[in-house]
Design an enzyme around this catalytic site. Structure first.
Site, mmCIF file in Angstrom:
data_model
loop_
_atom_site.group_PDB
_atom_site.id
_atom_site.type_symbol
_atom_site.label_atom_id
_atom_site.label_comp_id
_atom_site.label_asym_id
_atom_site.label_seq_id
_atom_site.Cartn_x
_atom_site.Cartn_y
_atom_site.Cartn_z
ATOM 1 N N HIS A 103 68.173 6.321 64.065
ATOM 2 C CA HIS A 103 68.845 5.016 64.699
ATOM 3 C C HIS A 103 69.796 5.079 65.812
ATOM 4 C CE1 HIS A 103 72.583 4.857 62.144
ATOM 5 N NE2 HIS A 103 72.690 5.854 62.713
ATOM 6 N N CYS B 145 77.080 7.222 66.739
ATOM 7 C CA CYS B 145 75.939 6.516 66.312
ATOM 8 C C CYS B 145 75.524 5.417 67.189
ATOM 9 C CB CYS B 145 76.220 5.672 64.728
ATOM 10 S SG CYS B 145 76.017 6.809 63.471
ATOM 11 N N HIS C 279 69.570 9.364 67.279
ATOM 12 C CA HIS C 279 70.000 10.539 66.341
ATOM 13 C C HIS C 279 69.583 10.383 65.046
ATOM 14 C CE1 HIS C 279 73.034 7.750 65.632
ATOM 15 N NE2 HIS C 279 73.264 8.307 64.534
ATOM 16 N N HIS D 290 69.403 10.760 60.860
ATOM 17 C CA HIS D 290 70.140 11.110 59.416
ATOM 18 C C HIS D 290 69.241 11.663 58.383
ATOM 19 C CE1 HIS D 290 73.993 9.461 60.591
ATOM 20 N NE2 HIS D 290 73.537 8.582 61.244
ATOM 21 N N ASP E 133 60.286 6.813 56.599
ATOM 22 C CA ASP E 133 60.414 8.180 56.617
ATOM 23 C C ASP E 133 59.870 8.690 58.087
ATOM 24 O OD1 ASP E 133 61.168 10.733 55.948
ATOM 25 O OD2 ASP E 133 59.086 11.146 55.192
ATOM 26 N N HIS E 134 60.814 9.522 58.804
ATOM 27 C CA HIS E 134 60.382 10.150 60.058
ATOM 28 C C HIS E 134 59.972 8.755 61.253
ATOM 29 C CE1 HIS E 134 60.230 13.649 58.207
ATOM 30 N NE2 HIS E 134 60.094 14.462 59.183
ATOM 31 N N GLU F 114 74.155 7.907 53.694
ATOM 32 C CA GLU F 114 73.806 8.146 54.978
ATOM 33 C C GLU F 114 74.180 9.594 55.288
ATOM 34 O OE1 GLU F 114 73.708 5.524 58.841
ATOM 35 O OE2 GLU F 114 75.552 6.501 58.827
HETATM 36 NI NI NI Z 1 74.095 7.476 62.812
#
Ligand code: NI
Length: 136
Positions: free
Chosen positions: A15, A34, A40, A42, A80-81, A125
């Protein structure tokens, strides 16, 4: 007799947090790492809980096989992914913060959980940062 039953799940996603109407300095100040323009990832941990009466016949609040399948189909397969900003329609105009992701997950699951039961979503997170949403 009411009991809370919970199922853990996991997904990885990328995100970026930013507001296009803010300049770079403000985005960087508010969202920190972020805000990285290249996105990047998580490793999100999810705990979905259902609270309600224990069925007299089955002894279940909810059949965990059904909850497991629901989380896989509605959440893991959708998130996911994925790059949340780019690939998940709910975040096209909504910042994918942990708070907003938890609300989106709750809204995706709520229609498939018996209306007499309460639903709670806890989203990690990071191992130390987590948020809770229960529809209120
Ligand atoms: Ni982040």
């Amino acid at each position: 007799m009411k009991v809370k039953v919970s199922r853990k799940a996991h997904f990885n996603a990328a995100h970026r947090l930013y507001r296009p109407e803010w300049d770079e300095a403000k985005n960087s100040a508010v969202f920190g790492k972020c805000n990285n323009p290249n996105y990047h990832g998580h490793n999100y941990d999810l705990v979905v809980s259902v609270y309600g009466e224990v069925d007299k016949d089955t002894g279940f609040v909810m059949d965990m096989k059904i909850l497991k399948a629901l989380i896989k189909e509605k959440i893991e397969d959708a998130l996911d992914h994925k790059n949340l900003n780019v690939e998940v329609p709910e975040f096209k105009h909504l910042n994918p913060t942990a708070e907003n992701i938890a609300v989106v997950i709750w809204n995706k699951l709520r229609p498939d959980i018996d209306a007499s039961k309460d639903l709670e979503v806890v989203l990690y997170e990071t191992p130390r940062n987590f948020v809770t949403y229960n529809g209120k």
